[in-house]
Design a protein around this motif. Structure first.
Motif, PDB file in Angstrom:
ATOM      1  N   ILE A 120      -0.323 -33.354  58.898  1.00  0.00           N
ATOM      2  CA  ILE A 120      -1.721 -33.222  58.495  1.00  0.00           C
ATOM      3  C   ILE A 120      -2.446 -34.465  58.997  1.00  0.00           C
TER       4      ILE A 120
ATOM      5  N   ILE B 119      -0.560 -30.001  50.079  1.00  0.00           N
ATOM      6  CA  ILE B 119      -0.344 -28.804  50.919  1.00  0.00           C
ATOM      7  C   ILE B 119       0.179 -27.677  50.039  1.00  0.00           C
TER       8      ILE B 119
ATOM      9  N   PHE C 130      -1.802 -29.660  61.554  1.00  0.00           N
ATOM     10  CA  PHE C 130      -3.107 -29.278  60.998  1.00  0.00           C
ATOM     11  C   PHE C 130      -4.093 -30.436  61.115  1.00  0.00           C
TER      12      PHE C 130
ATOM     13  N   ALA D 212       2.004 -34.520  51.716  1.00  0.00           N
ATOM     14  CA  ALA D 212       2.397 -34.995  53.043  1.00  0.00           C
ATOM     15  C   ALA D 212       2.934 -36.421  52.931  1.00  0.00           C
TER      16      ALA D 212
ATOM     17  N   ILE E 195      -4.952 -26.855  52.312  1.00  0.00           N
ATOM     18  CA  ILE E 195      -4.650 -28.287  52.442  1.00  0.00           C
ATOM     19  C   ILE E 195      -5.860 -29.109  52.008  1.00  0.00           C
TER      20      ILE E 195
ATOM     21  N   ALA F 131      -1.836 -35.946  51.647  1.00  0.00           N
ATOM     22  CA  ALA F 131      -2.585 -34.678  51.594  1.00  0.00           C
ATOM     23  C   ALA F 131      -1.783 -33.663  50.770  1.00  0.00           C
TER      24      ALA F 131
END
Ligand code: BEZ
Ligand code: FE
Length: 294
Positions: A133, A146, A282, A176, A221, A144
Motif C-alpha cells: 500500500i 486493509i 495499491f 500493512a 483500504i 494502512a
C-alpha cells in the motif's frame, strides 16, 4: 393553472418542484421530473405496463431487509452504481482504480496478523496474496488498514450461509507492515451469481442477461490523510470478465494467479501442495488531491 395535457404537464410539474427552498433539492427534483417524463414519453407505457412497473418497484422494496438490499442490486445491475463511483473518482491520477462495494462487506471483520490464513479450514486451492500500500506519490503507507473479503470455492460468501460455515470466514482486517507491505493465505475465490431469486433476478432473465460476477477479491483500504479505496482484484482468465452483471471490471484490476509448486513460499512458509500467488500494489489518493478534484 389547470387542464394539463401531454404537452403542458411536464413544464407544470417542473415549475412546481422549482419552489423547493434548498437549491440542491430543487436541482435534483427538476432533473428527476424532466427525465422521468422523457422516459414515459419515449416508452409510451400502456396502463398495464405502468402498473407492472409500480409492482416491480414495490416488490424490490419489500425484498429489502437488514441482510438483503434489492435496490442496491437494481442500481448495480443497471450500471448506476458504477456511474456514481466513476463520477466521484474523477482525476484520481496515479491511484488504484475503484469499483463497486457490493453487499457482502462486514464492518468489524476480525483483525488478523500479517501472514494469517483466513480460510478457516474451508476446502479450496491455496492462495498466497501479497502486495503493498502506498500513496499515489509513491510514499509507502505502513499501518494502512486493509479489509479483505471474497467468495469460497462454491462461489458463496460466509454471510450467505453463516450457520453452515460456523462464523465469519474468507475475510479479515490486516495492517500493512514495513514498506506498506502485506501478505496473507486464503483459498482461490470463484465466480458467483449475484442474489437473483428476487425481482432483480427476474429483470435480468427478462433482459436475457446472466447474474454472474467474475472471481475477485474485495479490498477496502484506509490510511490517514488518504481517501478510502474500495476496489477488487479480478482473476485473469475468468469467463465473466467481459460480462460482469454489475459492470465492475477494470483492466487495471485484473491479475494472473501464478501457479507455484509445493515448497517454500515467498513469505517463508513451507507448503506441501501446489498453490497460487496473487500480487497487487495499491496506491491511495492523498486527501488534498481528492478535495481538489471534487
Ligand atoms: C460483490 O462483489 O460482492 C457484489 C457486488 C454487487 C452485487 C452483488 C455482489
Ligand atoms: Fe464480490
Amino acid at each position: 393553472m389547470r387542464d394539463f395535457d401531454e404537452f403542458t404537464v411536464t413544464e407544470a410539474a417542473v415549475a412546481r418542484v422549482r419552489q423547493a427552498p434548498d437549491p440542491r433539492v430543487r436541482e435534483i427534483s427538476e432533473a428527476l421530473v424532466r427525465h422521468l417524463h422523457a422516459f414515459v414519453r419515449e416508452v409510451e407505457p400502456s396502463f398495464e405496463e405502468w402498473q407492472q412497473g409500480i409492482e416491480f418497484l414495490t416488490r424490490t422494496g419489500q425484498m429489502c431487509d437488514d441482510k438483503r438490499q434489492e435496490f442496491i442490486l437494481l442500481s448495480d445491475t443497471l450500471g448506476v452504481s458504477m456511474l456514481v463511483d466513476a463520477i466521484n473518482h474523477r482525476g484520481a491520477e496515479g491511484a488504484t482504480e475503484t469499483t463497486i462495494l457490493g453487499p457482502f462487506y462486514v464492518d468489524a471483520a476480525p483483525e488478523a496478523p500479517l501472514g494469517a490464513k483466513i480460510s478457516a479450514g474451508m476446502a479450496g486451492e491455496p492462495l498466497l496474496v501479497t502486495g503493498s500500500i502506498a500513496s499515489s506519490d509513491g510514499r509507502p503507507l505502513a499501518g494502512a488498514v486493509i479489509d479483505v473479503w471474497h467468495s469460497d470455492d462454491d462461489g458463496y460468501y460466509d454471510v450467505q450461509h453463516l450457520e453452515e460455515v460456523g462464523g465469519l470466514a474468507l475475510r479479515a482486517r490486516f495492517r500493512a507492515g514495513e514498506g506498506g507491505r502485506f501478505h496473507f493465505w486464503t483459498i482461490k475465490p470463484k465466480a458467483y451469481p449475484i442474489p437473483h431469486d428476487g425481482p432483480v433476478g427476474r429483470m435480468l432473465a427478462a433482459q436475457g442477461r446472466h447474474p454472474w460476477r467474475p472471481a475477485h477479491v474485495h479490498f477496502m483500504i484506509e490510511a490517514p490523510q488518504h481517501r478510502k479505496l474500495v476496489t477488487h482484484v479480478f482473476v485473469a482468465g475468468d469467463a465473466y470478465l467481459d460480462s460482469d452483471a454489475v459492470f465492475g471490471v477494470k483492466e487495471s484490476l485484473i491479475r494472473e494467479l501464478e501457479p507455484l509448486p509445493a515448497g517454500v513460499a515467498p513469505d517463508g512458509t513451507t507448503v506441501d501442495r501446489p498453490y497460487f500467488h496473487l500480487y497487487y500494489d495499491f496506491a491511495l489518493t492523498p486527501e488534498r488531491e481528492a478535495r481538489g478534484a471534487a
